[in-house]
Motif scaffolding. Structure first.
Motif, PDB file in Angstrom:
ATOM      1  N   THR A 149      39.167  28.719  50.561  1.00  0.00           N
ATOM      2  CA  THR A 149      38.531  29.947  51.257  1.00  0.00           C
ATOM      3  C   THR A 149      37.226  30.234  50.214  1.00  0.00           C
TER       4      THR A 149
ATOM      5  N   GLN B 230      29.305  35.250  37.089  1.00  0.00           N
ATOM      6  CA  GLN B 230      28.793  34.281  36.497  1.00  0.00           C
ATOM      7  C   GLN B 230      29.794  33.662  35.282  1.00  0.00           C
ATOM      8  N   ARG B 231      30.174  34.891  34.465  1.00  0.00           N
ATOM      9  CA  ARG B 231      31.286  34.633  33.273  1.00  0.00           C
ATOM     10  C   ARG B 231      32.458  34.145  34.182  1.00  0.00           C
ATOM     11  N   THR B 232      32.920  34.529  35.068  1.00  0.00           N
ATOM     12  CA  THR B 232      34.138  34.154  35.470  1.00  0.00           C
ATOM     13  C   THR B 232      34.303  32.782  35.700  1.00  0.00           C
ATOM     14  N   GLY B 233      33.215  32.233  36.004  1.00  0.00           N
ATOM     15  CA  GLY B 233      33.350  30.657  36.070  1.00  0.00           C
ATOM     16  C   GLY B 233      33.314  30.291  37.472  1.00  0.00           C
TER      17      GLY B 233
ATOM     18  N   LEU C 279      32.618  40.209  53.201  1.00  0.00           N
ATOM     19  CA  LEU C 279      32.806  41.428  52.730  1.00  0.00           C
ATOM     20  C   LEU C 279      31.377  42.175  52.520  1.00  0.00           C
TER      21      LEU C 279
ATOM     22  N   THR D 193      37.287  41.679  44.498  1.00  0.00           N
ATOM     23  CA  THR D 193      38.376  41.438  45.844  1.00  0.00           C
ATOM     24  C   THR D 193      38.272  39.980  45.972  1.00  0.00           C
TER      25      THR D 193
ATOM     26  N   ILE E 272      35.860  34.577  53.963  1.00  0.00           N
ATOM     27  CA  ILE E 272      36.152  36.032  53.914  1.00  0.00           C
ATOM     28  C   ILE E 272      34.683  36.874  53.863  1.00  0.00           C
TER      29      ILE E 272
ATOM     30  N   SER F 183      42.065  27.478  47.297  1.00  0.00           N
ATOM     31  CA  SER F 183      42.348  28.284  48.398  1.00  0.00           C
ATOM     32  C   SER F 183      41.800  27.929  49.555  1.00  0.00           C
TER      33      SER F 183
ATOM     34  N   LEU G 269      37.499  37.532  43.939  1.00  0.00           N
ATOM     35  CA  LEU G 269      38.083  36.900  43.006  1.00  0.00           C
ATOM     36  C   LEU G 269      39.612  36.958  42.803  1.00  0.00           C
ATOM     37  N   SER G 270      40.071  38.084  43.117  1.00  0.00           N
ATOM     38  CA  SER G 270      41.463  38.183  43.268  1.00  0.00           C
ATOM     39  C   SER G 270      42.332  37.842  44.419  1.00  0.00           C
ATOM     40  N   LYS G 271      41.631  37.312  45.284  1.00  0.00           N
ATOM     41  CA  LYS G 271      41.888  36.229  46.482  1.00  0.00           C
ATOM     42  C   LYS G 271      42.067  34.966  46.070  1.00  0.00           C
ATOM     43  N   ASN G 272      41.634  34.636  44.873  1.00  0.00           N
ATOM     44  CA  ASN G 272      41.459  33.185  44.594  1.00  0.00           C
ATOM     45  C   ASN G 272      40.540  32.367  45.370  1.00  0.00           C
TER      46      ASN G 272
ATOM     47  N   PHE H 221      28.530  39.223  35.682  1.00  0.00           N
ATOM     48  CA  PHE H 221      29.962  39.279  35.829  1.00  0.00           C
ATOM     49  C   PHE H 221      30.524  38.141  36.487  1.00  0.00           C
TER      50      PHE H 221
END
Lengths: 341, 341
Positions: free
Chosen positions: B65, B139-142, B99, B114, B97, B63, B116-119, B137
């Motif tokens: 971003t 970290q686990r998303t990568g 936050l 938020t 972004i 993205s 992550l959900s915005k890629n 958490f």
DNA sequence: TTGTAAGCGTTATCAA
DNA sequence: TTGATAACGCTTACAA
């Protein structure tokens, strides 16, 4: 690292429901059986599902995101405004994107383009006012927006929330006059900015009321982003320009003024009285508290957001616009001014 | 208002090229004839085309971003950091972004979600450190991320850019000791924050070196977001607690301290010497300049961004990580301290 | 140098 | 209460 990201599809496969059902279950829609909803939600959590709002907004047409475009996020004034907008937006489950323009026209244009390209639902912008073009451009896109802090007085199409700058300028100048100052240096922002122009009106109005002639030599524009306040003060003093009161466009400029006056061996308020604008000391309790004009930043921010949300909702229906809001200003006297009678 | 937004399809129809050709022409790809490119680009501009980067990123997977997550954007320290990151990111054509977490764990989690959900392609975060969970958490998303300003010393997986907090704490305390102060009040941040803990280490180290016993009564935590500094100072003075030097976790706390000491009739540096941290006076020239520990915010910001971009690129390839960067701190002496020998 | 086809992860619509 | 299908606007991969 990290396995691929979990999607609705993954959850659908694991539960033997369709993607559609999973989607609606996760949105907690009533038309899915409560039990199904719970089951899917539990599994989603277990699998570490994170919504892809980008995909969602592509389809739905809205992103639950608004852009906030300002000149300088490191100026506490804007820092506070951004924080307040963010806080208010969060209550309505909106996210904000912050973009800096450095009050430059090209950066402002690209900030607007970036915001639009990210499908924001609306924009709150403090316009650089180097020209009207960027805002007309924004207007033509049809994306709802609200100006904050500055306005185009002659363009009724552009909704805004500002503070009463003229009154602020008037109150500050009047106070200095009332306390015995006749030679009042006005360190203003650039005049193409409405707030600078309107504060100047207030300055002139007060002078006039007190029968003090306007001396153009005492009206200066040290610049907002790269401030030349310190150099300016130094040269004014060195040139022997006569003044005893200073009204600064904002608190940052006022601070710099006091800083330099002290460095040159003068006392504030002993030798000079200095008034700022923005009342940042209401948030940051700094030593040598500054007399300043208070504009409620939280109120401005909340109003701007409310109006923007209203416009966003109305624009789905049909018309909108006609929001013009002027938040009151008042004088807060602290220790940078004194009665010299 | 506003006709519907122009898409590649609209341009394709008008030019009789395909969507694909239009897309590549607008990206100025070499494999499209120069003439075609020019023609399409001209028309796109004429039609007021604005890229839909949301759709693009859905397909492409990135993205351009990054999210910047901080505790309090209205604190000038973070304001400056955000501005610097934005500036650096812009050079690489990244958008940020912002936050706010208010240093609260739930808000931090939802900020991460938020983002992550915005890629976002990556995250720069100043962790609340109320626990490790949110960062694990993340970290686990990568998704690549870098901590800024705070670290988890015992967790090598979490890359960070910090300043040398221990050295900063040491230098500040040593300076106060060198200038004749033995009773040094340390107004620290909460100890679960690494910077607070490490500055405390520095404080203790300096005391030890000078053979001054540690008095727990002199180590306090007035809180970062809702600061109780003023009340704390007032009650310490009223209780007659003995100290002549103050080392504050940040400049904002230092300012409040001086504010309150002055209000209670004491002089700084006459009666008390006060040192802050962050060296905000390097950016904002305020009256009564503060002696402070300088941590280069622009360097920290740039390094954090560089590392993040490196991780973003590497993560497409394969491995990444192992970035641990400590930016130097130094003492900047100004007018809030004096030699009391 | 350009076109075709598929697909990114959702949500909307309508049918079952 | 759930499912099937299409569509959002773009980029990728490959074919022509």
């Amino acid at each position: 690292m990290a396995g691929k990201r979990v999607t609705l599809k993954d959850i659908a496969e694991r539960t033997n429901y369709t993607i559609n059902t999973v989607s609606r279950a996760l949105k907690d829609k009533e038309d899915i059986a409560l039990e199904t909803r719970k089951k899917i939600q539990r599994l989603a959590k277990e699998m570490g599902y994170i919504e892809n709002s980008v995909a969602g907004s592509l389809r739905s047409g809205y992103s639950k995101t608004i852009a906030v475009i300002v000149g300088d996020i490191s100026n506490p004034h804007f820092g506070i405004i951004v924080k307040e907008i963010e806080k208010a937006a969060r209550k309505h489950r909106y996210t904000i994107i912050v973009l800096n323009t450095e009050d430059r026209e090209e950066l402002e244009e690209s900030a607007i383009r970036t915001a639009l390209s990210k499908n924001v639902d609306g924009i709150i912008i403090c316009p650089s006012q180097r020209s009207e073009d960027n805002i007309w451009f924004l207007q033509r896109t049809g994306v709802p927006f609200v100006l904050i802090g500055r306005r185009f007085k002659s363009i009724p199409e552009f909704d805004y929330v500002i503070c009463d700058d003229e009154k602020g300028g008037y109150l500050a100048t009047k106070y200095l006059l009332d306390t015995g100052h006749k030679r009042i240096l006005f360190l203003n922002g650039p005049l193409h900015i409405s707030s600078a122009e309107e504060r100047y009106e207030g300055y002139k109005k007060a002078l006039q009321e007190y029968g003090v002639p306007l001396d153009p030599q005492l009206v200066r524009e040290p610049g907002l982003i790269q401030s030349e306040t310190r150099h300016l003060i130094r040269s004014l003093i060195e040139e022997g320009v006569d003044f005893t009161g200073v009204f600064a466009f904002n608190d940052v400029i006022a601070w710099e003024t006091i800083y330099m006056l002290q460095k040159l061996g003068y006392g504030v308020p002993k030798d000079y009285s200095v008034i700022g604008f923005d009342n940042i000391n209401a948030r940051i309790f700094s030593p040598s508290p500054l007399t300043s004009i208070s504009n409620s930043k939280s109120k401005m921010s909340r109003r701007a957001l409310d109006i923007l949300l209203k416009k966003i909702n109305e624009s789905q229906a049909g018309k909108s616009g006609g929001y013009r809001e002027v938040v009151d200003t008042r004088l807060v006297v602290r220790d940078s001014t004194r009665n010299s009678h």
